[in-house]
Scaffold this motif. Structure first.
Motif, mmCIF file in Angstrom:
data_model
loop_
_atom_site.group_PDB
_atom_site.id
_atom_site.type_symbol
_atom_site.label_atom_id
_atom_site.label_comp_id
_atom_site.label_asym_id
_atom_site.label_seq_id
_atom_site.Cartn_x
_atom_site.Cartn_y
_atom_site.Cartn_z
ATOM 1 N N PHE A 83 31.195 -9.115 -2.657
ATOM 2 C CA PHE A 83 32.254 -8.763 -1.714
ATOM 3 C C PHE A 83 31.732 -9.001 -0.298
ATOM 4 C CE2 PHE A 83 33.388 -6.146 -5.373
ATOM 5 C CZ PHE A 83 34.768 -6.286 -5.436
ATOM 6 N N GLU A 84 32.558 -9.530 0.567
ATOM 7 C CA GLU A 84 32.212 -9.650 1.984
ATOM 8 C C GLU A 84 33.483 -9.432 2.798
ATOM 9 O OE1 GLU A 84 31.386 -13.679 3.294
ATOM 10 O OE2 GLU A 84 31.980 -14.459 1.338
ATOM 11 N N HIS A 85 33.336 -9.010 4.016
ATOM 12 C CA HIS A 85 34.495 -8.800 4.868
ATOM 13 C C HIS A 85 34.961 -10.128 5.452
ATOM 14 C CE1 HIS A 85 33.769 -4.229 5.416
ATOM 15 N NE2 HIS A 85 34.814 -4.442 4.636
ATOM 16 N N PHE A 86 36.271 -10.268 5.537
ATOM 17 C CA PHE A 86 36.891 -11.497 6.027
ATOM 18 C C PHE A 86 36.499 -11.764 7.486
ATOM 19 C CE2 PHE A 86 40.880 -13.217 8.077
ATOM 20 C CZ PHE A 86 40.668 -14.530 7.706
ATOM 21 N N GLU A 87 36.521 -10.735 8.283
ATOM 22 C CA GLU A 87 36.116 -10.836 9.680
ATOM 23 C C GLU A 87 35.254 -9.632 10.024
ATOM 24 O OE1 GLU A 87 39.897 -10.974 11.608
ATOM 25 O OE2 GLU A 87 40.027 -13.171 11.533
ATOM 26 N N GLU A 88 34.539 -9.738 11.116
ATOM 27 C CA GLU A 88 33.568 -8.708 11.486
ATOM 28 C C GLU A 88 34.193 -7.332 11.641
ATOM 29 O OE1 GLU A 88 30.237 -7.805 14.980
ATOM 30 O OE2 GLU A 88 31.175 -9.784 14.806
ATOM 31 N N LYS A 89 35.370 -7.243 12.258
ATOM 32 C CA LYS A 89 35.994 -5.949 12.520
ATOM 33 C C LYS A 89 37.177 -5.690 11.591
ATOM 34 C CE LYS A 89 34.592 -5.726 17.365
ATOM 35 N NZ LYS A 89 35.040 -5.546 18.774
ATOM 36 N N SER A 90 37.215 -6.383 10.482
ATOM 37 C CA SER A 90 38.315 -6.232 9.525
ATOM 38 C C SER A 90 37.796 -5.639 8.227
ATOM 39 C CB SER A 90 38.953 -7.600 9.245
ATOM 40 O OG SER A 90 39.846 -7.530 8.155
ATOM 41 N N ASP A 91 38.636 -4.841 7.565
ATOM 42 C CA ASP A 91 38.288 -4.296 6.254
ATOM 43 C C ASP A 91 38.741 -5.216 5.118
ATOM 44 O OD1 ASP A 91 37.113 -2.030 7.308
ATOM 45 O OD2 ASP A 91 38.946 -0.834 7.220
ATOM 46 N N GLU A 92 39.487 -6.272 5.445
ATOM 47 C CA GLU A 92 39.936 -7.199 4.405
ATOM 48 C C GLU A 92 38.730 -7.894 3.779
ATOM 49 O OE1 GLU A 92 42.809 -11.111 3.748
ATOM 50 O OE2 GLU A 92 42.786 -10.095 5.694
ATOM 51 N N VAL A 93 38.769 -8.046 2.457
ATOM 52 C CA VAL A 93 37.608 -8.577 1.761
ATOM 53 C C VAL A 93 37.843 -9.988 1.225
ATOM 54 C CG1 VAL A 93 36.660 -6.337 1.108
ATOM 55 C CG2 VAL A 93 38.298 -7.469 -0.424
ATOM 56 N N LEU A 94 36.757 -10.721 1.101
ATOM 57 C CA LEU A 94 36.684 -11.965 0.357
ATOM 58 C C LEU A 94 35.873 -11.680 -0.899
ATOM 59 C CD1 LEU A 94 35.673 -14.399 3.262
ATOM 60 C CD2 LEU A 94 37.991 -13.865 2.464
ATOM 61 N N VAL A 95 36.254 -12.284 -2.017
ATOM 62 C CA VAL A 95 35.545 -12.015 -3.268
ATOM 63 C C VAL A 95 35.001 -13.310 -3.867
ATOM 64 C CG1 VAL A 95 36.960 -9.988 -3.749
ATOM 65 C CG2 VAL A 95 37.614 -12.187 -4.735
ATOM 66 N N THR A 96 33.831 -13.204 -4.452
ATOM 67 C CA THR A 96 33.234 -14.265 -5.262
ATOM 68 C C THR A 96 32.874 -13.626 -6.590
ATOM 69 O OG1 THR A 96 32.338 -15.391 -3.321
ATOM 70 C CG2 THR A 96 31.372 -15.936 -5.457
ATOM 71 N N SER A 97 33.493 -14.104 -7.664
ATOM 72 C CA SER A 97 33.336 -13.446 -8.959
ATOM 73 C C SER A 97 32.584 -14.324 -9.936
ATOM 74 C CB SER A 97 34.713 -13.107 -9.544
ATOM 75 O OG SER A 97 34.577 -12.575 -10.840
ATOM 76 N N PHE A 98 31.575 -13.729 -10.592
ATOM 77 C CA PHE A 98 30.739 -14.466 -11.547
ATOM 78 C C PHE A 98 31.387 -14.626 -12.916
ATOM 79 C CE2 PHE A 98 26.991 -12.345 -9.123
ATOM 80 C CZ PHE A 98 27.184 -13.212 -8.055
ATOM 81 N N THR A 99 32.549 -14.014 -13.119
ATOM 82 C CA THR A 99 33.214 -14.130 -14.431
ATOM 83 C C THR A 99 34.516 -14.919 -14.291
ATOM 84 O OG1 THR A 99 34.219 -11.945 -14.062
ATOM 85 C CG2 THR A 99 32.224 -12.034 -15.421
ATOM 86 N N THR A 100 34.456 -15.980 -13.478
ATOM 87 C CA THR A 100 35.639 -16.832 -13.281
ATOM 88 C C THR A 100 35.251 -18.302 -13.433
ATOM 89 O OG1 THR A 100 35.286 -16.830 -10.877
ATOM 90 C CG2 THR A 100 36.809 -15.181 -11.768
ATOM 91 N N HIS A 101 34.512 -18.628 -14.478
ATOM 92 C CA HIS A 101 34.059 -20.003 -14.656
ATOM 93 C C HIS A 101 35.219 -20.971 -14.897
ATOM 94 C CE1 HIS A 101 30.214 -17.912 -15.220
ATOM 95 N NE2 HIS A 101 29.651 -19.069 -14.898
ATOM 96 N N GLY A 102 36.278 -20.531 -15.541
ATOM 97 C CA GLY A 102 37.413 -21.405 -15.809
ATOM 98 C C GLY A 102 38.219 -21.722 -14.563
ATOM 99 N N THR A 103 38.378 -20.720 -13.689
ATOM 100 C CA THR A 103 39.092 -20.868 -12.416
ATOM 101 C C THR A 103 38.220 -20.206 -11.350
ATOM 102 O OG1 THR A 103 41.160 -20.586 -13.653
ATOM 103 C CG2 THR A 103 41.319 -20.518 -11.248
#
Length: 456
Positions: free
Chosen positions: A301-321
């Protein structure tokens, strides 16, 4: 040709229970196998690792997963042109990679997929934006995700498939127009009683409570607001429960503190929150101390912007998509990195999960249809659906605005959507579908799937 759904709708309840159980056993084959067992064993060991070892595992998995996506997905090969993937060595390094959103994945789906449809586990998401997305999962990833969920529940004492559970979800288990006051079906394959979330009215709630008292579930799970409505009915009517669950596991909706307190007061057990997504986001789960932990083995998980709580996700269980730096639309507030949980499990903590709206539509009878259930109306729509919004100004009528990709949208897609609405709202609710070039956002810039000004 007569569809399986039509056969189900016209069958007696005992046969519907058999069909639900048959579907349960079929799902078990996809969800529980060697990969599931191996991952459960791994997670038991992972919990006991020191934080530095966990972070190193996460780093190594991240590098491996990015390389996999780059090698196997035409979409990511094009997206990462000009970027030296070999220089991505850490979580911090992935900021060099572009952000991906749902529309990018939807419009380029065939290029995103790394596996063929045949043999894949197909999933659908409606999401809080109303935008549909089809995802393909490898069987191994599907089993790993189920292992993570079951591991989370067993930490607090509930053993899936060995103990009875009551589930409140958006499955269409009750045929339109059913007169019998039996709003649940039994899945013997998982010792699971599935309760319809579409029929919880003041007149029907007592039937739900009677069923729960008879079934005596050892856990409740599913839509938070449905369980809160049942708990509210129990408390208001001073009904004595004949069972005490081990735990309650809400999904799909943001918990409110008053709702949590009500559930714990009525059912005399703890509520444990969790976060994932239909697309396959990494997991955040609550421990026995009811503190939210990031499951480092599942992704980043990482924040979209420095002062934002919105998250970006990178998931290790999405090999198909593959989901890499995916802008999922949810927000989280991370705890200070120095904070340590009293449960003893070492992992980054989350202060709160935000961004999932508690909006409702209503059936003509006044039963609530939550945002989670509204999103499910669009889950089986193809990638032709860009965005949808539902509006209600009076009971018995719902306006549906659709923003579609006319290159691939077909008339039968509307028929499918009307069928979903029929099963949810019954024929007493008029559904008006309008096609628009663009669905406007709110003044805040946010998009709302549900806009309701109806008085109930």
């Amino acid at each position: 040709m007569i569809s399986l759904g039509s056969i189900y709708d016209s069958s007696p309840i005992w046969l519907q229970n058999v069909m639900v159980t048959a579907a349960g056993y079929r799902n078990n084959k996809v969800r529980y196998g060697k990969a599931y067992d191996a991952y459960r064993e791994f997670l038991n060991k992972f919990d006991c690792m020191p934080i530095n070892d966990k972070l190193e595992y996460q780093r190594a998995e991240l590098v491996r997963f990015i390389c996999y996506a780059h090698e196997n997905s035409k979409f990511y090969q094009e997206l990462y042109k000009g970027i030296d993937i070999s220089k991505i060595h850490s979580v911090e390094d992935i900021k060099q990679l572009p952000i991906v959103d749902k529309e990018m994945l939807r419009s380029c789906a065939d290029d995103v997929f790394t596996i063929a449809h045949k043999g894949a586990v197909e999933g659908h998401t409606g999401g809080t934006t109303g935008k549909s997305l089809v995802v393909l999962r490898t069987p191994e990833d599907m089993m790993k995700r189920m292992a993570m969920l079951d591991h989370f529940k067993q930490r607090v004492g509930f053993k899936h498939r060995r103990m009875r559970r009551a589930t409140f979800n958006g499955k269409h288990i009750i045929p339109p127009g059913q007169k019998n006051k039996v709003f649940w079906r039994y899945n013997h394959a998982c010792k699971q009683m599935i309760y319809s979330s579409f029929h919880i009215t003041e007149d029907n709630a007592g039937y739900y409570v009677d069923s729960l008292n008879h079934f005596k579930p050892q856990a409740l799970d599913g839509f938070f607001t449905c369980m809160v409505d049942i708990a509210n009915y129990i408390e208001r009517n001073n009904i004595e429960l004949e069972f005490q669950p081990i735990a309650i596991f809400p999904t799909s909706e943001t918990l409110t503190q008053p709702g949590r307190e009500l559930l714990e007061r009525v059912f005399k057990c703890k509520v444990y929150d969790q976060y994932a997504s239909s697309e396959g986001a990494p997991f955040v789960t609550e421990c026995e101390k009811q503190q939210l932990h990031i499951e480092l083995a599942s992704g980043v998980f990482e924040h979209f912007e420095e002062k934002s709580d919105e998250v970006l996700v990178t998931s290790f269980t999405t090999h198909g998509t593959p989901l890499i730096r995916y802008r999922i639309g949810d927000s989280m507030r991370f705890s200070d990195s120095s904070k340590v949980c009293l449960c003893g499990m070492q992992s980054p903590l989350v202060e709160s999960i935000q961004g999932r709206r508690l909006d409702f539509l209503y059936t003509a009878e006044g039963a609530k249809v939550s945002a989670g259930n509204v999103a499910n109306l669009f889950k089986n729509m193809p990638n032709a659906l860009i965005r949808a919004q539902t509006r209600q100004e009076k009971l018995g009528e719902v306006l549906v605005l659709l923003e579609v990709d006319w290159k691939i949208y077909k008339k039968e897609h509307e028929d499918l959507l009307r069928s979903e609405f029929l099963h949810t709202f019954d024929s007493s609710t008029k559904v008006i579908i309008e096609y628009v070039d663009e669905i406007p956002r709110e003044k805040s810039g946010k998009f709302r799937l549900v806009k309701n000004s109806a008085c109930v």
